[in-house]
Enzyme design. Structure first.
Site, PDB file in Angstrom:
ATOM      1  CE  LYS A 120      48.006  -8.555 -39.721  1.00 29.52           C
ATOM      2  NZ  LYS A 120      48.359  -9.227 -40.965  1.00 29.52           N
TER       3      LYS A 120
HETATM    4  C1  LIG Z   1      49.442 -10.066 -41.166  1.00 32.64           C
HETATM    5  C2  LIG Z   1      49.437 -11.001 -42.308  1.00 32.64           C
HETATM    6  C3  LIG Z   1      50.287 -12.138 -42.338  1.00 32.64           C
HETATM    7  C4  LIG Z   1      51.313 -12.426 -41.263  1.00 32.64           C
HETATM    8  O1  LIG Z   1      50.733 -12.809 -40.046  1.00 32.64           O
HETATM    9  P1  LIG Z   1      51.565 -12.752 -38.683  1.00 32.64           P
HETATM   10  O2  LIG Z   1      50.569 -12.982 -37.626  1.00 32.64           O
HETATM   11  O3  LIG Z   1      52.168 -11.358 -38.622  1.00 32.64           O
HETATM   12  O4  LIG Z   1      52.621 -13.801 -38.743  1.00 32.64           O
HETATM   13  C5  LIG Z   1      50.182 -13.000 -43.420  1.00 32.64           C
HETATM   14  N1  LIG Z   1      49.319 -12.760 -44.441  1.00 32.64           N
HETATM   15  C6  LIG Z   1      48.505 -11.681 -44.438  1.00 32.64           C
HETATM   16  C7  LIG Z   1      47.601 -11.474 -45.602  1.00 32.64           C
HETATM   17  C8  LIG Z   1      48.516 -10.765 -43.383  1.00 32.64           C
HETATM   18  O5  LIG Z   1      47.701  -9.699 -43.398  1.00 32.64           O
END
Ligand SMILES: *Cc1c(COP(=O)(O)O)cnc(C)c1O
Length: 482
Positions: A120
């Site tokens: 993120k």
């Molecule tokens: C947010 C997240 C995901 C999922 O990603 P999306 O964009 O919501 O599909 C997968 N792995 C981790 C570690 C995350 O923080």
């Protein structure tokens, strides 16, 4: 470049919207999600020109195709300030690592070397820079209100800390996040970051955010905003690393690659889908879910069945009951039909006609799922055969990628698994997989003492009125116009 909503509204009160008009928004006013009026196309000559660019320059080249209301020199400066070795740990920003022992042409692309060790950061860090820039230009402010069960909240706080004209009010369920995640948020000492530890569960936090946001007068008065995964700028920032992965796994024109993506709200995979529609030579986009398999079910059957609630798993950042970005994909799948999109998503669950469902394969999407036992087995296998630790989310992507490579091999097409978090964030599951004798997962030197740092966190009852009172006394002042 102008933007429209998946539910059809193409203009705001002041006419068609540009990038900066929607930058600070979540949902469009008609309840849909924003997409560009048309996707820029990237040809082979452009790809050849971009090959070899530093990540920050690549980001600038891609972003400028979508952003015409920030002067290019400013946009370039923001990209350069964001994607640096000091923030992301390596000069490549998202380095590729071969996992040869597990499969020919299998790679791991690290998206989790940012400040909070999850992918993120890739988008949120840019969002922080863009927000500060735009608020400064307008001489206004934004009080960001959010709820988190872990990764999103800490990424937002680390991206917005110390930024002018911005404050973050982040609700988290008291005592329910991993010790590492708690420490990552609560150890921030910046005056504009407010950790509110709610006496309740994650759903209570989300209900409070909804209640506060539903009070439109309060929202306008205090300039309340969000940074959730439907924000267009976040999605756009994520398009960049698909290009970066492609350039690292290939040597010249005419080659294709596939990606495997651990998925929850469909933000990550949706960015890959956009990259593919722009012309990046992506063969397959492998969607991997955990036990919360609403998306896997859709891609296998054509039925989108929203669940009553998510089940708790060992890959918590993928625990969702409905996928908030999915509407963007369906809008494209149905040939950009806003009336149809609105009808489907207002109804909640739906089933597509067989010929519509078959189009998903044309977009290269293949799906699969993992269970807790699958993820543990994959974590053990990667450790045993590659000497590498992966976190449970990445393990989910790897498990499904290996399955697809076995069942539908594509010789000569590299498979890039996106690493979405570092194992240090999920030490308990790692221990369960590798046993007590395995060494502790590595973490960056700057985070060695994380759990012992002093904490700054305010306990809150699960009560929207109490949260409003807190915001009224701690809201940030407007950014002075630059
Ligand atoms: C947010 C997240 C995901 C999922 O990603 P999306 O964009 O919501 O599909 C997968 N792995 C981790 C570690 C995350 O923080």
């Amino acid at each position: 470049m102008k933007y429209l909503s998946t539910r059809g509204d193409a203009t705001g009160a002041e006419g068609p919207r540009s990038f900066c008009d929607i930058l600070l928004e979540g949902l469009a006013p008609d309840g849909g999600l924003y997409l560009p009026v048309q996707l820029p196309q990237v040809d082979a000559a452009t790809l050849a020109r971009w090959r070899g660019l530093h990540y920050a320059e690549l980001a600038f080249e891609i972003l400028r195709l979508f952003i015409d209301d920030i002067p290019p020199a400013d946009l370039e400066r923001l990209c350069r300030a964001t994607y640096t070795e000091s923030v992301f740990g390596t000069p490549q920003i998202t380095p590729l690592r071969p996992l040869q022992p597990l499969g020919d042409g299998l790679f791991l692309q690290a998206l989790s070397n940012g400040p909070t060790l999850a992918f993120k950061d890739m988008a949120m860090q840019l969002l922080g820079a863009l927000f500060e820039y735009e608020l400064g230009r307008r001489g206004t402010r934004l009080n960001i209100l959010g709820a988190t069960s872990g990764d999103t909240g800490s990424a937002a706080e680390h991206a917005m800390r110390g930024k002018r004209g911005l404050a973050v009010f982040m609700l988290s369920p008291a005592g329910r996040m991993s010790p590492f995640q708690q420490a990552q948020m609560y150890s921030l000492q910046d005056a504009n970051i407010h950790n509110l530890a709610v006496d309740g569960v994650f759903d209570d936090c989300q209900d409070i955010v909804k209640a506060v946001s539903a009070d439109l007068a309060f929202k306008r008065r205090w300039q309340i905003g969000t940074v959730n995964s439907i924000n267009w700028a976040r999605l756009l920032a994520q398009v960049v690393y698909y290009f970066a992965g492609y350039f690292q796994a290939t040597t010249g024109p005419g080659q294709r690659v596939s990606f495997a993506v651990p998925s929850g709200n469909f933000g990550n995979l949706c960015a890959g889908h956009l990259a593919r529609m722009m012309g990046l030579p992506i063969s397959r986009l492998v969607l991997a879910t955990n036990e919360n398999d609403v998306l896997d079910e859709f891609f296998r059957t054509g039925t989108y069945r929203v669940r009553a609630g998510a089940v708790e798993t060992s890959s918590p950042s993928m625990d969702i009951s409905r996928a908030s970005n999915f509407e963007r994909f369906v809008f494209e799948l149905l040939g950009r039909d806003p009336a149809r999109t609105r009808a489907l998503f207002e109804g909640g669950s739906f089933t597509l006609a067989p010929e519509e469902h078959r189009r998903c394969a044309g977009f290269g999407i293949v799906s699969g799922r993992s269970t807790h036992a699958d993820r543990l087995a994959t974590m053990r296998e990667v450790w045993a055969r590659c000497g590498l630790m992966v976190d449970p989310h990445t393990a989910c992507g790897l498990k499904v990628a290996l399955e697809v490579m076995r069942e539908h091999p594509e010789p000569g097409v590299p498979m890039i698994v996106l690493e979405t978090a570092q194992p240090a964030k999920f030490e308990v599951t790692l221990r369960e997989a590798l046993g007590p004798q395995a060494p502790a997962p590595g973490r960056p030197p700057a985070l060695q003492d994380l759990e012992s740092r002093p904490r700054r966190c305010t306990p809150m009852p699960a009560d929207a009125a109490a949260v409003k009172r807190y915001i009224e006394t701690h809201a940030v002042a407007s950014a002075a116009a630059a």
